[in-house]
Design a protein around this motif. Structure first.
Motif, PDB file in Angstrom:
ATOM      1  N   THR A  14       0.837  -1.200   0.000  1.00  0.00           N
ATOM      2  CA  THR A  14       0.000   0.000   0.000  1.00  0.00           C
ATOM      3  C   THR A  14       0.868   1.245   0.000  1.00  0.00           C
ATOM      4  OG1 THR A  14      -1.744  -1.155   1.186  1.00  0.00           O
ATOM      5  CG2 THR A  14      -1.809   1.230   1.254  1.00  0.00           C
ATOM      6  N   LEU A  15       1.906   1.254   0.825  1.00  0.00           N
ATOM      7  CA  LEU A  15       2.810   2.397   0.875  1.00  0.00           C
ATOM      8  C   LEU A  15       3.516   2.598  -0.461  1.00  0.00           C
ATOM      9  CD1 LEU A  15       4.050   4.662   2.560  1.00  0.00           C
ATOM     10  CD2 LEU A  15       5.743   3.029   3.374  1.00  0.00           C
ATOM     11  N   LEU A  16       3.971   1.513  -1.077  1.00  0.00           N
ATOM     12  CA  LEU A  16       4.612   1.616  -2.387  1.00  0.00           C
ATOM     13  C   LEU A  16       3.638   2.139  -3.439  1.00  0.00           C
ATOM     14  CD1 LEU A  16       6.745  -1.638  -2.546  1.00  0.00           C
ATOM     15  CD2 LEU A  16       7.604   0.696  -2.605  1.00  0.00           C
ATOM     16  N   ALA A  17       2.413   1.634  -3.433  1.00  0.00           N
ATOM     17  CA  ALA A  17       1.413   2.071  -4.402  1.00  0.00           C
ATOM     18  C   ALA A  17       1.064   3.538  -4.195  1.00  0.00           C
ATOM     19  CB  ALA A  17       0.159   1.203  -4.290  1.00  0.00           C
ATOM     20  N   ASP A  18       0.920   3.956  -2.933  1.00  0.00           N
ATOM     21  CA  ASP A  18       0.597   5.363  -2.657  1.00  0.00           C
ATOM     22  C   ASP A  18       1.729   6.287  -3.105  1.00  0.00           C
ATOM     23  OD1 ASP A  18      -1.790   4.545  -1.570  1.00  0.00           O
ATOM     24  OD2 ASP A  18      -1.143   4.765   0.527  1.00  0.00           O
ATOM     25  N   LEU A  24       3.283   9.733  -9.927  1.00  0.00           N
ATOM     26  CA  LEU A  24       2.610   9.830 -11.219  1.00  0.00           C
ATOM     27  C   LEU A  24       1.678  11.038 -11.303  1.00  0.00           C
ATOM     28  CD1 LEU A  24       1.800   6.073 -11.861  1.00  0.00           C
ATOM     29  CD2 LEU A  24       3.554   7.461 -12.969  1.00  0.00           C
ATOM     30  N   GLN A  25       0.968  11.332 -10.222  1.00  0.00           N
ATOM     31  CA  GLN A  25       0.024  12.449 -10.250  1.00  0.00           C
ATOM     32  C   GLN A  25       0.727  13.799 -10.256  1.00  0.00           C
ATOM     33  OE1 GLN A  25      -2.739  12.021  -7.041  1.00  0.00           O
ATOM     34  NE2 GLN A  25      -3.815  10.308  -7.998  1.00  0.00           N
ATOM     35  N   SER A  26       1.878  13.862  -9.627  1.00  0.00           N
ATOM     36  CA  SER A  26       2.519  15.155  -9.483  1.00  0.00           C
ATOM     37  C   SER A  26       3.651  15.386 -10.474  1.00  0.00           C
ATOM     38  CB  SER A  26       3.049  15.302  -8.065  1.00  0.00           C
ATOM     39  OG  SER A  26       4.045  14.341  -7.826  1.00  0.00           O
ATOM     40  N   VAL A  45      11.321   4.023   0.320  1.00  0.00           N
ATOM     41  CA  VAL A  45      10.264   3.054   0.623  1.00  0.00           C
ATOM     42  C   VAL A  45      10.574   1.716  -0.038  1.00  0.00           C
ATOM     43  CG1 VAL A  45       7.828   2.524   0.217  1.00  0.00           C
ATOM     44  CG2 VAL A  45       8.479   4.790   1.005  1.00  0.00           C
ATOM     45  N   LEU A  46      10.999   1.757  -1.285  1.00  0.00           N
ATOM     46  CA  LEU A  46      11.331   0.528  -2.001  1.00  0.00           C
ATOM     47  C   LEU A  46      12.522  -0.180  -1.361  1.00  0.00           C
ATOM     48  CD1 LEU A  46      10.763  -1.321  -4.378  1.00  0.00           C
ATOM     49  CD2 LEU A  46      12.215   0.133  -5.783  1.00  0.00           C
ATOM     50  N   ARG A  47      13.523   0.570  -0.983  1.00  0.00           N
ATOM     51  CA  ARG A  47      14.709  -0.011  -0.342  1.00  0.00           C
ATOM     52  C   ARG A  47      14.326  -0.673   0.990  1.00  0.00           C
ATOM     53  NH1 ARG A  47      17.714   3.998  -1.096  1.00  0.00           N
ATOM     54  NH2 ARG A  47      17.082   5.168   0.738  1.00  0.00           N
ATOM     55  N   ASP A  48      13.482   0.007   1.774  1.00  0.00           N
ATOM     56  CA  ASP A  48      13.041  -0.564   3.051  1.00  0.00           C
ATOM     57  C   ASP A  48      12.249  -1.854   2.845  1.00  0.00           C
ATOM     58  OD1 ASP A  48      14.220   1.531   4.364  1.00  0.00           O
ATOM     59  OD2 ASP A  48      12.352   2.629   4.730  1.00  0.00           O
TER      60      ASP A  48
END
Length: 98
Positions: A14-18, A24-26, A45-48
């Protein structure tokens, strides 16, 4: 244990998707500095997530889940017999359809 691992995986995804959604939005209306900040956040986030779920960690969790299942079957042998019988019946039905 499996529920805890599943919850952690769901939270990480969920955190990765958010974070990806935010990127993408910004992407079109942010300055380079803001995009670099968002990119750094996404990389962190991906590294964690990768560090938490490397092969060693997943192997450890799988062994713990197997040990928990083994203990459960030892404590409740008839449930194990019933589950084995149910799986055998399902496989028999599936193979019988051929």
């Amino acid at each position: 244990m499996a529920k805890k691992l599943e919850k952690t995986i769901d939270q990480d995804l969920t955190l990765l998707a958010d974070t990806l959604d935010e990127v993408l939005q910004s992407a079109g209306n942010k300055s380079k500095d803001e995009l670099d900040k968002i990119r750094s956040k996404a990389e962190g986030v991906l590294r964690d997530a990768r560090s938490r779920f490397n092969g060693e960690t997943l192997t450890k969790h799988a062994r713990e889940a197997a040990a928990t299942a083994n203990d459960y079957v030892k404590d409740n042998p008839w449930y194990g017999v019933g589950a084995g019988a149910a799986i055998g019946i399902v496989i028999g039905v599936l193979l019988g359809r051929r």
